[in-house]
Design an enzyme around this catalytic site. Structure first.
Site, PDB file in Angstrom:
ATOM      1  N   LYS A  22      12.541  20.122  -2.350  1.00 45.34           N
ATOM      2  CA  LYS A  22      13.674  19.508  -2.044  1.00 45.34           C
ATOM      3  C   LYS A  22      14.934  20.257  -1.839  1.00 45.34           C
ATOM      4  CE  LYS A  22      16.119  16.678  -4.881  1.00 45.34           C
ATOM      5  NZ  LYS A  22      17.637  17.243  -4.877  1.00 45.34           N
ATOM      6  N   ASN A  23      15.059  20.979  -2.857  1.00 45.96           N
ATOM      7  CA  ASN A  23      16.366  21.912  -3.143  1.00 45.96           C
ATOM      8  C   ASN A  23      16.188  23.290  -2.530  1.00 45.96           C
ATOM      9  OD1 ASN A  23      17.316  19.894  -4.574  1.00 45.96           O
ATOM     10  ND2 ASN A  23      16.976  20.799  -6.709  1.00 45.96           N
ATOM     11  N   CYS A 116      29.304  11.601 -10.204  1.00 48.72           N
ATOM     12  CA  CYS A 116      27.621  11.591 -10.336  1.00 48.72           C
ATOM     13  C   CYS A 116      27.258  11.467 -11.600  1.00 48.72           C
ATOM     14  CB  CYS A 116      27.247  13.004  -9.912  1.00 48.72           C
ATOM     15  SG  CYS A 116      25.606  13.421 -10.054  1.00 48.72           S
ATOM     16  N   ARG A 121      30.079  17.651 -11.409  1.00 48.22           N
ATOM     17  CA  ARG A 121      29.633  18.427 -10.133  1.00 48.22           C
ATOM     18  C   ARG A 121      31.083  18.817  -9.325  1.00 48.22           C
ATOM     19  NH1 ARG A 121      24.514  16.235  -9.200  1.00 48.22           N
ATOM     20  NH2 ARG A 121      24.008  18.101  -7.877  1.00 48.22           N
ATOM     21  N   ASP A 304      16.337  20.314 -14.226  1.00 47.24           N
ATOM     22  CA  ASP A 304      15.717  19.053 -13.625  1.00 47.24           C
ATOM     23  C   ASP A 304      14.564  18.748 -14.080  1.00 47.24           C
ATOM     24  OD1 ASP A 304      17.048  20.379  -9.999  1.00 47.24           O
ATOM     25  OD2 ASP A 304      17.958  18.958 -11.909  1.00 47.24           O
ATOM     26  N   ARG A 396      14.406   9.450  -3.581  1.00 49.20           N
ATOM     27  CA  ARG A 396      15.300  10.366  -3.158  1.00 49.20           C
ATOM     28  C   ARG A 396      14.563  11.936  -3.239  1.00 49.20           C
ATOM     29  NH1 ARG A 396      20.870  11.016  -5.602  1.00 49.20           N
ATOM     30  NH2 ARG A 396      20.641  12.831  -4.098  1.00 49.20           N
TER      31      ARG A 396
HETATM   32  C1  EPZ Z   1      21.466  22.182  -7.487  1.00 49.20           C
HETATM   33  O1  EPZ Z   1      22.848  21.479  -7.829  1.00 49.20           O
HETATM   34  C2  EPZ Z   1      20.323  21.096  -7.543  1.00 49.20           C
HETATM   35  N1  EPZ Z   1      20.685  20.250  -6.457  1.00 49.20           N
HETATM   36  C3  EPZ Z   1      20.136  20.177  -8.794  1.00 49.20           C
HETATM   37  O2  EPZ Z   1      19.340  19.558  -8.595  1.00 49.20           O
HETATM   38  C4  EPZ Z   1      19.937  21.177  -9.794  1.00 49.20           C
HETATM   39  O3  EPZ Z   1      20.269  20.327 -10.805  1.00 49.20           O
HETATM   40  C5  EPZ Z   1      21.049  22.214  -9.966  1.00 49.20           C
HETATM   41  O4  EPZ Z   1      21.287  22.903  -8.832  1.00 49.20           O
HETATM   42  C6  EPZ Z   1      21.123  23.261 -11.195  1.00 49.20           C
HETATM   43  O5  EPZ Z   1      19.756  23.810 -11.027  1.00 49.20           O
HETATM   44  C7  EPZ Z   1      20.410  20.666  -5.029  1.00 49.20           C
HETATM   45  O6  EPZ Z   1      19.822  21.958  -4.931  1.00 49.20           O
HETATM   46  C8  EPZ Z   1      20.600  19.879  -4.143  1.00 49.20           C
HETATM   47  P1  EPZ Z   1      25.199  23.824  -9.461  1.00 49.20           P
HETATM   48  P2  EPZ Z   1      24.173  22.046  -7.674  1.00 49.20           P
HETATM   49  O7  EPZ Z   1      26.319  24.221  -8.496  1.00 49.20           O
HETATM   50  O8  EPZ Z   1      24.024  23.312  -6.360  1.00 49.20           O
HETATM   51  C9  EPZ Z   1      29.095  23.681 -12.251  1.00 49.20           C
HETATM   52  C10 EPZ Z   1      17.866  17.401  -8.653  1.00 49.20           C
HETATM   53  O9  EPZ Z   1      17.644  16.572  -9.352  1.00 49.20           O
HETATM   54  N2  EPZ Z   1      29.640  23.745 -11.030  1.00 49.20           N
HETATM   55  O10 EPZ Z   1      24.142  25.114 -10.024  1.00 49.20           O
HETATM   56  O11 EPZ Z   1      25.169  20.940  -7.431  1.00 49.20           O
HETATM   57  C11 EPZ Z   1      28.585  22.127 -12.121  1.00 49.20           C
HETATM   58  O12 EPZ Z   1      29.259  20.878 -12.510  1.00 49.20           O
HETATM   59  C12 EPZ Z   1      19.359  17.829  -8.626  1.00 49.20           C
HETATM   60  O13 EPZ Z   1      17.450  17.729  -7.675  1.00 49.20           O
HETATM   61  C13 EPZ Z   1      31.076  24.068 -11.140  1.00 49.20           C
HETATM   62  O14 EPZ Z   1      31.587  23.998 -12.149  1.00 49.20           O
HETATM   63  O15 EPZ Z   1      24.005  22.577  -9.002  1.00 49.20           O
HETATM   64  C14 EPZ Z   1      27.221  21.993 -13.073  1.00 49.20           C
HETATM   65  O16 EPZ Z   1      27.654  21.656 -14.195  1.00 49.20           O
HETATM   66  C15 EPZ Z   1      20.256  17.429  -9.724  1.00 49.20           C
HETATM   67  N3  EPZ Z   1      31.837  24.448 -10.048  1.00 49.20           N
HETATM   68  C16 EPZ Z   1      26.876  23.425 -13.024  1.00 49.20           C
HETATM   69  O17 EPZ Z   1      27.943  24.323 -12.531  1.00 49.20           O
HETATM   70  C17 EPZ Z   1      31.341  24.537  -8.862  1.00 49.20           C
HETATM   71  O18 EPZ Z   1      32.006  24.944  -7.766  1.00 49.20           O
HETATM   72  C18 EPZ Z   1      25.583  23.750 -12.097  1.00 49.20           C
HETATM   73  O19 EPZ Z   1      25.848  23.274 -10.713  1.00 49.20           O
HETATM   74  C19 EPZ Z   1      29.824  24.396  -8.734  1.00 49.20           C
HETATM   75  C20 EPZ Z   1      29.140  23.898  -9.873  1.00 49.20           C
END
Ligand code: EPZ
Length: 423
Positions: A22-23, A116, A121, A304, A396
């Site tokens: 998915k990701n 969320c 996020r 995840d 989802r």
């Molecule tokens: C991706 O989310 C995945 N989603 C998530 O999977 C997964 O948990 C996550 O990566 C971490 O591996 C998709 O790919 C669609 P991040 P993403 O940006 O890109 C902080 C699932 O169940 N952050 O790496 O949103 C954020 O708040 C989902 O399949 C900032 O602070 O994750 C978080 O604490 C859930 N500022 C951390 O970084 C930013 O601009 C990781 O977020 C971006 C992120």
């Protein structure tokens, strides 16, 4: 709104094919916007989030057609630059169309994603990266608009190896003038899959999968055919389901090299794992042993799989500690597990899990995709029939989850919910 009824006590046995990730699929679909033409993406999971991303692309003017798990996206008519709130609120990942739209059209407008269940996020790292590349943002009525009259390469150092920020900046940088370096980049296999498709489309990228990615911008992209990498999170979910039922599963197409730490931890818990040519098999005959783990960006233990692993540790021999380092509130589901007789205490981003002999069935809610999968896994080991509501979360992220589990011997069925959906 459906619910799942899961009867405990059956061993899972047999083989299950692991679907495309998915990701990765969501980002590959967004990347198709970079080229004018027909992109074909194979091995796309037929899940709600991919349907939502297809809606986003259609809203931008692309034509999208499904043929089983192959998607054809024709972007010749895509002229739209705006992603509406109705779609972004269904799926935050819609935000990743920002990069390709800025690269192709020099402007993009997206609704700001709301709250969320698993954490704040934020997207500040995405925006900081784009601003270094010359994008100017304005914000009005819940919409963020970016304009890039001259999108140019830049040195972008991420405060945290964010998956989304790395992918979004990468998809802008491939179409910017000059060179971009993304430092402290995320290294997930899904990012390597995206980079591979972008290179097939004509992009110049070095270092995907490492902490430093270098991109030489180019102006033209071809539409290509690309196959999505198998879903390591889905593979991990089925592996844990095999373990909690004392079963044995062959995970067809699963990539062991994407699951190193996960397989190590399952091995420590007593699982027997065999890596084979076309996948891997996971078996657990005895009660799991307690193991400690901390979630970290790849190649660390994936956040995840944290809820699913906690469900397993809930019936382990001994006490385990799970530390969540990626999302600040990814323990919301713990109360649901404790409703099933688990003994879990949380303190900040630590959870202490005292293994109990057996869980007992109770009505619980799926609070997000992975927490929903954890409820199903807990139900497979509980005494009685567990009723899980809000399973649209599970749909989802997992294609036909209940049907595939039933085919492996699980006592699981889907029924219309008796109650209106709770938030
Ligand atoms: C991706 O989310 C995945 N989603 C998530 O999977 C997964 O948990 C996550 O990566 C971490 O591996 C998709 O790919 C669609 P991040 P993403 O940006 O890109 C902080 C699932 O169940 N952050 O790496 O949103 C954020 O708040 C989902 O399949 C900032 O602070 O994750 C978080 O604490 C859930 N500022 C951390 O970084 C930013 O601009 C990781 O977020 C971006 C992120």
């Amino acid at each position: 709104m459906d619910r799942l009824l899961v009867g405990g006590g059956r061993r899972l046995q047999g083989a299950v094919r692991i679907m495309g990730a998915k990701n990765s699929a969501l980002k590959l679909m967004a990347a198709s916007l970079l080229a004018e033409g027909r992109t074909e993406i194979e091995n796309v999971p037929r899940i709600v989030d991919c349907f939502t991303m297809a809606e986003v692309l259609q809203h931008l003017g692309a034509e999208v057609a499904w043929d089983d798990s192959t998607l054809t996206i024709d972007t010749a008519g895509a002229r739209g630059i705006e992603t509406p709130y109705e779609l972004v609120r269904k799926m935050r990942a819609s935000i990743v169309v920002l990069g390709p739209l800025l690269a192709r059209f020099g402007r993009a407008k997206v609704a700001m994603p709301g709250g969320c269940n698993i954490g704040s996020r934020k997207i500040d790292l995405h925006l900081k990266g784009f601003e270094r590349m010359g994008v100017r943002f304005s914000y009005e009525h819940g919409y963020l608009e970016g304009v890039a009259p001259n999108l140019h390469g830049a040195f972008v150092s991420l405060d945290f190896p964010s998956v989304g920020a790395t992918e979004n900046v990468l998809m802008a940088a491939v179409g910017a003038s000059g060179t971009t370096v993304i430092e402290n980049a995320a290294r997930e296999p899904e990012i390597q899959d995206l980079a591979q498709m972008l290179v097939e489309m004509g992009a110049k990228i070095e270092g995907a999968g490492t902490t430093s990615i270098e991109i030489e911008g180019t102006s033209s992209f071809q539409a290509v055919c690309h196959r999505v990498v198998p879903d390591r999170i889905e593979a991990g979910t089925f592996a844990i389901a095999a373990c909690i039922t004392g079963g044995e599963l062959f995970l067809e197409d699963a990539r062991a090299d994407h699951l190193d730490l996960v397989l190590d931890k399952l091995g420590e818990a007593g699982a027997v794992i065999r890596v084979e040519e076309r996948g891997l098999s996971v078996a657990m005959a005895e009660r799991p042993l307690s193991v400690d783990l901390v979630t970290l960006p790849y190649p660390g233990f994936p956040t995840d799989l944290q809820p699913q692993m906690m469900a397993l540790m809930a019936i382990a021999r001994g006490t385990s500690i799970i530390t969540e380092n990626v999302f600040e509130s990814r323990f919301m589901f713990v109360d649901e597990l404790n409703r099933m007789g688990a003994d879990i205490r949380t303190e900040g981003h630590h959870a202490v899990i005292r293994g109990v002999d057996q869980l007992s069935a109770a009505p619980v809610r799926a609070l997000d995709i992975r927490a929903g999968a954890a409820m199903v896994i807990a139900g497979l080991a509980a005494d009685g029939v567990t009723e899980i509501s809000n399973i649209y979360h599970v749909d989802r992220g997992y294609e036909g989850f209940d049907g595939r589990l039933a085919a492996l011997g699980a006592d699981i069925r889907r029924e219309p919910s008796l109650w209106p959906a709770l938030a």
